[in-house]
Write an enzyme that holds these catalytic residues in place. Sequence first.
Site, PDB file in Angstrom:
ATOM      1  N   GLU A   1       3.695   1.902   2.596  1.00  0.00           N
ATOM      2  CA  GLU A   1       4.849   0.991   2.615  1.00  0.00           C
ATOM      3  C   GLU A   1       5.821   1.276   1.471  1.00  0.00           C
ATOM      4  O   GLU A   1       6.870   0.638   1.382  1.00  0.00           O
ATOM      5  CB  GLU A   1       4.399  -0.471   2.485  1.00  0.00           C
ATOM      6  CG  GLU A   1       3.595  -0.999   3.648  1.00  0.00           C
ATOM      7  CD  GLU A   1       2.153  -0.563   3.568  1.00  0.00           C
ATOM      8  OE1 GLU A   1       1.443  -0.983   2.640  1.00  0.00           O
ATOM      9  OE2 GLU A   1       1.743   0.234   4.424  1.00  0.00           O
TER      10      GLU A   1
ATOM     11  N   HIS B   1     -15.256 -27.144  22.204  1.00  0.00           N
ATOM     12  CA  HIS B   1     -15.978 -26.431  21.146  1.00  0.00           C
ATOM     13  C   HIS B   1     -17.445 -26.231  21.512  1.00  0.00           C
ATOM     14  O   HIS B   1     -18.045 -25.225  21.146  1.00  0.00           O
ATOM     15  CB  HIS B   1     -15.874 -27.198  19.823  1.00  0.00           C
ATOM     16  CG  HIS B   1     -16.442 -26.463  18.657  1.00  0.00           C
ATOM     17  ND1 HIS B   1     -16.934 -27.095  17.540  1.00  0.00           N
ATOM     18  CD2 HIS B   1     -16.595 -25.133  18.416  1.00  0.00           C
ATOM     19  CE1 HIS B   1     -17.363 -26.202  16.670  1.00  0.00           C
ATOM     20  NE2 HIS B   1     -17.170 -25.006  17.180  1.00  0.00           N
TER      21      HIS B   1
ATOM     22  N   GLU C   1      -4.659  -9.408   2.633  1.00  0.00           N
ATOM     23  CA  GLU C   1      -3.667  -9.423   3.705  1.00  0.00           C
ATOM     24  C   GLU C   1      -3.677 -10.699   4.543  1.00  0.00           C
ATOM     25  O   GLU C   1      -2.612 -11.175   4.963  1.00  0.00           O
ATOM     26  CB  GLU C   1      -3.877  -8.200   4.609  1.00  0.00           C
ATOM     27  CG  GLU C   1      -3.476  -6.883   3.981  1.00  0.00           C
ATOM     28  CD  GLU C   1      -4.568  -6.240   3.132  1.00  0.00           C
ATOM     29  OE1 GLU C   1      -4.376  -5.088   2.707  1.00  0.00           O
ATOM     30  OE2 GLU C   1      -5.610  -6.904   2.901  1.00  0.00           O
TER      31      GLU C   1
ATOM     32  N   HIS D   1      -0.397  -3.234   5.088  1.00  0.00           N
ATOM     33  CA  HIS D   1      -0.795  -1.835   4.965  1.00  0.00           C
ATOM     34  C   HIS D   1      -1.359  -1.359   6.304  1.00  0.00           C
ATOM     35  O   HIS D   1      -1.858  -2.158   7.110  1.00  0.00           O
ATOM     36  CB  HIS D   1      -1.846  -1.719   3.857  1.00  0.00           C
ATOM     37  CG  HIS D   1      -2.121  -0.315   3.429  1.00  0.00           C
ATOM     38  ND1 HIS D   1      -1.144   0.647   3.324  1.00  0.00           N
ATOM     39  CD2 HIS D   1      -3.286   0.283   3.060  1.00  0.00           C
ATOM     40  CE1 HIS D   1      -1.687   1.774   2.906  1.00  0.00           C
ATOM     41  NE2 HIS D   1      -2.988   1.578   2.737  1.00  0.00           N
TER      42      HIS D   1
ATOM     43  N   GLY E   1       0.835  -1.191   0.000  1.00  0.00           N
ATOM     44  CA  GLY E   1       0.000   0.000   0.000  1.00  0.00           C
ATOM     45  C   GLY E   1       0.869   1.239   0.000  1.00  0.00           C
ATOM     46  O   GLY E   1       2.108   1.161   0.035  1.00  0.00           O
ATOM     47  N   SER E   2       0.221   2.395   0.013  1.00  0.00           N
ATOM     48  CA  SER E   2       0.970   3.649  -0.134  1.00  0.00           C
ATOM     49  C   SER E   2       1.907   3.920   1.030  1.00  0.00           C
ATOM     50  O   SER E   2       2.983   4.499   0.841  1.00  0.00           O
ATOM     51  CB  SER E   2      -0.013   4.809  -0.291  1.00  0.00           C
ATOM     52  OG  SER E   2      -0.887   4.880   0.827  1.00  0.00           O
TER      53      SER E   2
ATOM     54  N   GLY F   1      -9.576 -22.417  14.421  1.00  0.00           N
ATOM     55  CA  GLY F   1     -10.886 -22.527  13.805  1.00  0.00           C
ATOM     56  C   GLY F   1     -11.236 -21.388  12.880  1.00  0.00           C
ATOM     57  O   GLY F   1     -12.279 -21.424  12.218  1.00  0.00           O
TER      58      GLY F   1
END
Length: 540
Positions: free
Chosen positions: A30, A279, A49, A72, A27-28, A397
């Site tokens: 980085e 669970h 991402e 980003h 992104g900008s 999970g």
Amino acid sequence: MTERTVLECALEFFRDTGMTTVFGNPGSTELRMFRDWPGDFTYVLGLQESVAVAMAAGHAIGTRRAALVSLHSAGGVGHALGAVFNAHRDRVPLVVVAGQQSRALLQLRPFLGADEPARFPRPYVKFSRQPERAADVPAVLAEAHRIAMAPPRGPVFVSVPEDDWDRPAHPVAPRAVHASYTADPQALRGLAARLDACAHPALVVGPGVDDEHALDEARALAERLRAAVWISPLSGRSGFPESHPLFQGFLPPVADQLAARLEPYDVVVALGAPLFTYHVHTESPPLRPGTELFHLDCDPAQAAWLPTGTSIVTTLKPALTRLTSLVAGSGRTPPPPRTPRPPAAPGALTPELLFDLLQERLPRDRVLVEEAPSHRDTLHARVRVDADGGFLTTGSGALGWGLPLAVGRALADRRRLVCVVGDGSALYSVQALWTAARHRAPVTYVLVDNGGYGAVRALGRRIGIAPVPGTDIGGIDFAALAASFGCPSAYVDDAGTLARALDRALAAEDDEGPFLLHVRVTGGDGALYAGHDAGIPWAG
């Protein structure tokens, strides 16, 4: 020490630590990190991402080193957090570096700026910081890496304002931190004495055994004790050879069923396992009277929250070696091996048939990645994993992990692996097939299509909710979708041609890149955690 830019110092540190493969989605904020990008670095692009984080995790598991992720600011980090959560639960060392707006703009709440960035990924990172000064960035990156690699390993997070990369800084000299927590000798002697005196011992192997590369030590202890061996509930890793005669199966994530499985044993030793991973809720004590628990793990936080038993905080390899030397050779009768499942009935293309054929064809040293919750019980019952590090799935999970995890794991050593993924799971991260194709990752995907979120439907039936809205998926041509990403593919919906199609998918050479086999199955929702009558591996 010579002054250089933050970027120069960071790249030198990344080289020193072996983090020259960078997984990300740019992104900008980085862009300055990529100025004059060095030729000895490889950038692996994920089209979302969370895909980048999962691929990095697979690479870290395969190399047994921390992997570097570039995200980003703000929104990009938010997209990635489900995968960061998985990495945290699965103890995967990742150095996550996120972009941030320029320091001069931060007071103005700028577009794409991250408010309180160090708080954003908490509590699912071991370390989270935005350096106070640009000059501190290299040292903070080095500290983060050391924390990521210290047991229990896990992800760390550093937010770097985009104008920091061009500021002056001093290089960070490489240094090693060797972390091994040694068990209290008296505690190990006490455990050894208890094991010598007991009649029916059992080991519960958790993901920590694989994470610490201690399978051989766990096997040696089991054989010396002639103890039954179980895998902990919903474990994200392997840790014991499933063809071994002492192996009994997989424990259920349900309190009353778990306590019933362990009731025959007077002493249970959990190794790197959060034993009480549930669970669904049932009214039951963690263990039945007469079952005594000992717990060995490197994580003091895990030792603190366990509701019962004696915990010994230690790294596993040295503790298991010492414990094996302390216990006497046992003359007790070993437990009977678990009963093989009967072959799948002919005719229909069922998950049982698919996994029987996969068991016949899968080389014993091949890594198996799985994210097909509807079929996990059937897979565990019919496909036996024996290799050290031979099985990977999500320990949390959160879906979308398995498909990109397989890409990163395959890129770690360029050896073909197999990823069994459900249709519902695949749709969370199907764009990872693009990366697999671009980097020719040697992955054979077996996509098991039962037309929806079968695990959720099964759980709904268990608690009296049927039908469950939002659980049906249909009309998706995964073979065509894979081909559009550049991944060769095939489709099969006939039991008579399944073996030939599977042979084609598994025969791909390592340099041929990925292949996806879309398998349309009948049935396959399972009877989730239903117990012994369902004939599923939770029952042993």
